[in-house]
Enzyme design. Structure first.
Site, PDB file in Angstrom:
ATOM      1  CG  ASN A 140      -7.605 -18.745  23.439  1.00 42.54           C
ATOM      2  OD1 ASN A 140      -7.007 -18.796  24.505  1.00 42.54           O
ATOM      3  ND2 ASN A 140      -7.091 -18.176  22.364  1.00 42.54           N
ATOM      4  CD  GLU A 146      -4.013 -16.879  21.283  1.00 47.97           C
ATOM      5  OE1 GLU A 146      -3.984 -18.084  21.577  1.00 47.97           O
ATOM      6  OE2 GLU A 146      -4.497 -16.010  22.033  1.00 47.97           O
ATOM      7  CG  ASN A 172      -1.836 -20.057  26.422  1.00 49.40           C
ATOM      8  OD1 ASN A 172      -2.903 -19.619  26.029  1.00 49.40           O
ATOM      9  ND2 ASN A 172      -1.064 -20.814  25.656  1.00 49.40           N
ATOM     10  CG  ASN A 198      -4.074 -22.944  24.992  1.00 48.48           C
ATOM     11  OD1 ASN A 198      -4.598 -21.851  24.890  1.00 48.48           O
ATOM     12  ND2 ASN A 198      -3.178 -23.376  24.125  1.00 48.48           N
TER      13      ASN A 198
END
Length: 356
Positions: free
Chosen positions: A270, A54, A167, A224
């Site tokens: 990201n 991630e 996050n 985010n």
């Protein structure tokens, strides 16, 4: 008005509202977008990363840290505990190595999300900040990296009522950071039914230090990824459902002032910053509706976007890579080192490609 008529009108009004909200969510998720393949040469899938990668961040010497195994509500995930890997980008084998975790740490509930690395200029100690969601709660784990045996030493767990739905994170010091909350509420039902469904722009950015914790920027529709400019003067925040990146100026008291917004045309996750050029690299979901409604026969695609000259009057936004999900599904991060592009995903694999 009779009861039957009143109930009929109420049901019709509710149906109309639900229909409008679904249409809005599809629009924000780019559900109608068709993707054209845009591949790079010499792409290789990394071994051992079959359950997501991630977030990825790379040290100046080419050592990458990778968070794997995120369990995020609404998306596919593995039942295995989360892990942290390192990857030496100078090693031609490109083989990720799982970091040894401390025995005293609760590995069974480890659910790593965003990560950030801070190197102490005093003694070159490397600290790894990891957003963790045990039992879908939010907290930040601070580790010290021991390079000799590729292990982590757990320093402390950081919890605070303002860190309610974290996050991503960007470290500022040994125990200070900025973090994004992707939702205002921590309750999963309120997150889904109130914020996501209604499209509320209530998420925020929090500054944390042992002396002070405060909201420093707000009004995001799912805040985010977050990162910092090479000169430490600006913060970049990805506003996921508005398809843009916010540029914020840091003040002496660590508050943030929004100075511009750059559209990116994708549902980006990201953000990583190239140390030399200051270019931004984003892992994005070209059609997030497919990720939210996963179908292995029609998988969510992946997209990498680069922003050059972001502080100029005309930033250059370029699509560097795009795949329809046949190679890599649901890209969430992209970063570069030594002429290579490293792409991670929320729940799928990780990919390394040559940039030229």
């Amino acid at each position: 008005m009779g009861k039957v008529a009143f109930v009929s009108l109420a049901v019709a009004a509710l149906a109309a509202l639900l229909g409008e909200r679904i249409v809005s969510l599809r629009r924000r998720s780019l559900a109608s977008r068709e993707l054209t393949q845009n591949h790079l040469p010499n792409c290789v899938l990394l071994k051992s990363l079959d359950h997501g990668s991630e977030d990825i961040t790379i040290l100046g010497d080419g050592l990458a840290f990778i968070s794997a195994g995120l369990k995020y509500p609404g998306l596919p995930f593995s039942d295995l505990p989360g892990k942290i890997f390192t990857l030496d980008l100078h090693d031609p084998r490109l083989k990720p190595a799982e970091l040894r975790m401390p025995r005293s740490f609760d590995l069974e509930s480890f659910n790593p999300h965003g990560i950030s690395v801070y190197t102490d200029p005093g003694d070159d100690t490397i600290y790894l900040f990891v957003v963790n969601h045990p039992q879908h709660k939010s907290q930040v784990e601070l580790f010290r990296f021991v390079e000799d045996d590729n292990s982590l030493v757990h320093v402390k767990t950081i919890k605070h009522e303002l860190l309610n739905s974290v996050n991503d994170i960007v470290a500022l010091g040994v125990d200070s950071f900025y973090a994004t909350n992707d939702h205002y509420f921590s309750n999963e039902i309120l997150k889904t039914l109130v914020e996501n469904f209604l499209g509320a722009a209530w998420s925020n950015v929090v500054y944390y230090s042992p002396e002070e914790v405060k909201v420093v920027s707000e009004g995001y529709a799912f805040a985010n990824g977050i990162n910092i400019s090479p000169d430490q003067r600006h913060i970049y925040v990805v506003n996921l459902f508005h398809h843009d990146v916010h540029v914020l100026q840091r003040k002496e008291d660590n508050s943030l002032v929004r100075i511009k917004v750059v559209p990116v045309g994708s549902v980006c996750d990201n953000v990583e910053v190239e140390p030399e050029s200051g270019d931004l690299w984003l892992g994005c979901h070209p059609n997030a509706w497919k990720a939210l409604n996963f179908d292995a026969n029609d998988p969510p695609g992946s997209e990498v976007i680069r922003i050059q000259n972001i502080h100029s009057d005309e930033p250059v936004v370029t699509q560097v890579y795009a795949d329809d999900g046949k190679v890599i599904m649901g890209s969430s991060v992209a970063t570069t080192y030594g002429g290579k592009l490293l792409i991670g995903s929320v729940f799928h694999k990780a990919l390394v490609c040559d940039l030229e």
